[in-house]
Design an enzyme around this catalytic site. Structure first.
Site, PDB file in Angstrom:
ATOM      1  N   LYS A  10      45.535  38.514  43.425  1.00 28.63           N
ATOM      2  CA  LYS A  10      45.160  37.526  42.398  1.00 28.63           C
ATOM      3  C   LYS A  10      44.224  38.176  41.391  1.00 28.63           C
ATOM      4  CE  LYS A  10      40.717  37.017  43.965  1.00 28.63           C
ATOM      5  NZ  LYS A  10      39.525  37.485  43.280  1.00 28.63           N
ATOM      6  N   ASP A 135      38.149  33.149  49.545  1.00 31.85           N
ATOM      7  CA  ASP A 135      39.380  33.330  48.777  1.00 31.85           C
ATOM      8  C   ASP A 135      40.636  33.123  49.620  1.00 31.85           C
ATOM      9  OD1 ASP A 135      38.074  33.920  46.462  1.00 31.85           O
ATOM     10  OD2 ASP A 135      38.416  36.090  46.551  1.00 31.85           O
TER      11      ASP A 135
END
Ligand code: C5P
Length: 290
Positions: A10, A135
């Protein structure tokens, strides 16, 4: 029986830190964009315990590895005691701000649940993901998302019109940044530590239009304050990228990766070549955003 899964990464289009909480974590708002650059994980039933093999010798293969920790929590929660062999093929750089390790952990939870016939409900998988890291929950889904609280409260969003078909260039300088170090050193930069809430929503609104040039000013990362101060070369990377046609240049997560967004994938590739001519020895990748 074996199962192979891709583990993505990401970038943070925005990472706005709001305050330091009493528990030491930081409250933040972040906008995360999945990036189709993958590690690969293969899961196989058999043997005893959790056996991890990894293509990168720099990574430990014991409980210090998030893959092993994910598998341990999975088995503790499901009450099963299967032997499992896991092979991790690493392509995403480490300590890079790209969430590679977090994605590996999330992919391990999904992979083991599939391999062992779904002993855990999605909510249980979500709870383990949150324990593994802020995350990790983001990687249990595959959309762009708004992350709140310490990042683990994930609200999936539709793909952003402003990014569709754009080129993404990733540059890793060859050194990593420790995430706890970056957060600790925010204390020296009070305005970065105490950001104004609402920037995430503003950026999301702009990214829903077809106009990346207007949205470009809304990209922001509070952790640039300590990290670019320690590594001024990363500021020079951004200046070079913007001077050579990038619409956006920003650090992802706690670094050390810099990303640039360009009009097309071809322009990202060309910019990557120009960059490599000036700054050799970096890890460089380019993809098209969806
Ligand atoms: O959640 P995760 O284990 O990925 O966080 C790594 C470190 O980053 C934490 O130990 C903490 O120092 C810092 N952190 C933080 N606030 C957040 C997320 C991470 O202070 N919201």
């Amino acid at each position: 029986m074996s199962l192979a899964l891709k583990s993505p990464c990401k970038i943070n289009l925005l990472l706005n830190i709001l305050r330091k909480q009493e528990d030491g974590y930081h409250e933040l708002e972040t906008v995360m964009q999945p990036v189709p650059i993958f590690d690969e994980l293969e899961f196989q039933r058999g043997g005893t315990g959790i056996q991890l093999r990894c293509s990168d010798p720099a990574l430990p293969t014991d409980s210090r590895n998030l893959v092993v920790r994910a598998a341990e929590l999975f088995f503790a929660s499901s009450g099963t005691r299967e032997g499992v062999r896991i092979q991790l093929e690493k392509r995403v750089p480490l300590a890079a701000g790209l969430g590679g390790g977090s994605a590996n952990a999330a992919t391990t939870l999904r992979g083991l649940n599939q391999l062992l016939d779904h002993p855990l409900a999605p909510e249980q998988i979500g709870t383990i993901a949150t324990r593994l890291g802020s995350d990790v929950p983001f990687f249990l889904q595959d959309q762009p998302a708004l992350g709140l609280h310490r990042g683990e409260l994930v609200q999936p969003l539709e793909a952003f019109a402003a990014l569709h078909g754009k080129g993404l260039l990733l540059i890793h300088p060859g050194f990593g940044v420790s995430t706890p170090w970056a957060y600790r050193n925010l204390a020296r930069f009070p305005s970065a530590l105490n950001g104004t809430p609402g920037r995430a929503r503003q950026l999301i609104e702009k990214l829903r239009t077809n106009d990346l040039r207007t949205a470009a000013g809304g990209f922001y990362n509070s952790l640039e304050a300590p990290v670019l101060d320690k590594h001024p070369i990363l500021r020079m990377f951004q200046e070079f990228l913007l001077a050579n046609g990038a619409l956006v240049a920003l650090m992802s997560g706690s670094g050390s990766t810099t990303f640039a967004i360009t009009e097309t994938q071809a322009s990202a590739e060309l910019l990557g070549k120009q960059f490599a001519a000036k700054y050799p020895n970096c890890w460089i990748a380019h993809v098209e955003l969806k």
